[in-house]
Every structure is written in structure tokens, then in C-alpha cells.
Design a protein around this motif. Structure first.
Motif, PDB file in Angstrom:
ATOM      1  N   UNK A 140      56.627  13.457 -39.770  1.00  0.00           N
ATOM      2  CA  UNK A 140      56.103  12.197 -39.235  1.00  0.00           C
ATOM      3  C   UNK A 140      56.836  11.001 -39.824  1.00  0.00           C
ATOM      4  N   UNK A 141      57.181  11.076 -41.098  1.00  0.00           N
ATOM      5  CA  UNK A 141      57.938   9.993 -41.730  1.00  0.00           C
ATOM      6  C   UNK A 141      59.333   9.880 -41.117  1.00  0.00           C
ATOM      7  N   UNK A 142      59.995  11.002 -40.927  1.00  0.00           N
ATOM      8  CA  UNK A 142      61.328  10.997 -40.313  1.00  0.00           C
ATOM      9  C   UNK A 142      61.244  10.478 -38.876  1.00  0.00           C
ATOM     10  N   UNK A 143      60.207  10.887 -38.134  1.00  0.00           N
ATOM     11  CA  UNK A 143      60.041  10.407 -36.759  1.00  0.00           C
ATOM     12  C   UNK A 143      59.826   8.898 -36.738  1.00  0.00           C
ATOM     13  N   UNK A 144      59.058   8.372 -37.685  1.00  0.00           N
ATOM     14  CA  UNK A 144      58.821   6.926 -37.733  1.00  0.00           C
ATOM     15  C   UNK A 144      60.105   6.166 -38.035  1.00  0.00           C
ATOM     16  N   UNK A 145      60.878   6.643 -38.996  1.00  0.00           N
ATOM     17  CA  UNK A 145      62.147   5.990 -39.335  1.00  0.00           C
ATOM     18  C   UNK A 145      63.103   6.053 -38.141  1.00  0.00           C
ATOM     19  N   UNK A 146      63.150   7.211 -37.477  1.00  0.00           N
ATOM     20  CA  UNK A 146      64.018   7.355 -36.319  1.00  0.00           C
ATOM     21  C   UNK A 146      63.584   6.422 -35.183  1.00  0.00           C
ATOM     22  N   UNK A 147      62.277   6.264 -34.987  1.00  0.00           N
ATOM     23  CA  UNK A 147      61.785   5.362 -33.948  1.00  0.00           C
ATOM     24  C   UNK A 147      62.156   3.920 -34.251  1.00  0.00           C
TER      25      UNK A 147
END
Length: 145
Positions: A40-47
Motif C-alpha cells: 500500500x505504501x509503494x502504491x501510494x508513492x507510485x500514485x
């Protein structure tokens, strides 16, 4: 326009990662955050990066220099190979081998990437596995560790 296309692709991948990561649950709680925190953290940074590219993008990208496309393809193969041998070979061997190959792709000789790969993988193994209690696969070194 290339930056905006990449930003849209990053946003789409972030949505998929968030959707897949949200359903991750451990059968028992062994750490306070659980297994879903990292994806979820990686997805947020990617977003966030995708949004920045969509809003700010628009410039034309320069073509790759000669040989760069071959190195990009080789890097992809190194990462796939790392994923395939990670469990059977173990963290130390797989990470050392991957680091050596990546060092070679970035123009290093054999000695420095080999030394950094072996020392780094051993140090990170003991840091994560022994100090932080993050279980890493031992692979073929199981008898010695």
C-alpha cells in the motif's frame, strides 16, 4: 506526451497494487503493521509520482543512447532471474549474484561489484534476519546459518 502516458500507466498500476495489497492478511500477527503495509505504501508513492507526471508532464523524451535498450532488457532479465532463484538459492546468494550483475550492467568491473554484492548481502541478511527478525530464505546455505 510521453511523460503523461507514463504517469497514466503508473496511476493504473498503483490502483492495481492498492487493490491487490488491500486483501493481504497474515493468518497470524507477527508484526504490528501486517503484510499489506508495504504494497500500500509503494502504491501510494507510485500514485503520487504518476499524478506529478500527468500534471507536470508534456515534454518529449530523448531517444535512448546506443546500447541502453540492450542494458534495460538485460536488467529486466536480471530481475526476473533474481525472483526465480531467490527462494531456492537463498537471500545471500541471490542478492550477491544480482548485485554483481547489476554492477556489471552499470559499467563496473568484476571485483568491486562482487565484493560489494557479497558483503552487502551478508550484512543485509544479518540485519534483517537476525536483528529485525524479518525471515529471509537461507536456500543452499541453510546448513551453515
Amino acid at each position: 506526451m510521453n511523460d503523461r502516458k507514463l504517469g497514466i500507466a503508473a496511476l493504473a498500476l498503483a490502483v492495481v497494487m492498492f487493490w491487490q495489497g488491500w486483501g493481504l492478511e497474515a493468518p497470524f500477527s507477527y508484526e504490528p503493521l501486517g503484510p499489506r503495509a508495504f504494497p500500500l505504501l509503494i502504491a501510494a508513492v507510485m500514485a503520487v509520482c504518476g499524478i506529478v507526471l500527468v500534471v507536470k508532464g508534456g515534454g518529449q523524451s530523448e531517444p535512448n543512447p546506443p546500447g541502453a535498450s540492450l542494458r534495460i532488457g538485460a536488467m529486466f532479465l536480471v530481475i526476473v532471474g533474481y525472483a526465480l532463484i531467490y527462494q531456492p538459492a537463498g537471500f545471500i546468494i541471490a542478492t550477491a549474484l544480482m548485485t554483481m550483475l547489476v554492477g556489471r550492467l552499470f559499467g563496473g568491473g568484476w571485483l568491486k561489484p562482487a565484493v560489494c554484492g557479497v558483503l552487502g548481502s551478508v550484512l543485509f541478511f544479518f540485519l534483517f534476519d537476525r536483528v529485525l527478525d524479518v525471515v529471509l530464505p537461507l536456500g543452499v546455505l541453510e546448513a551453515w546459518l
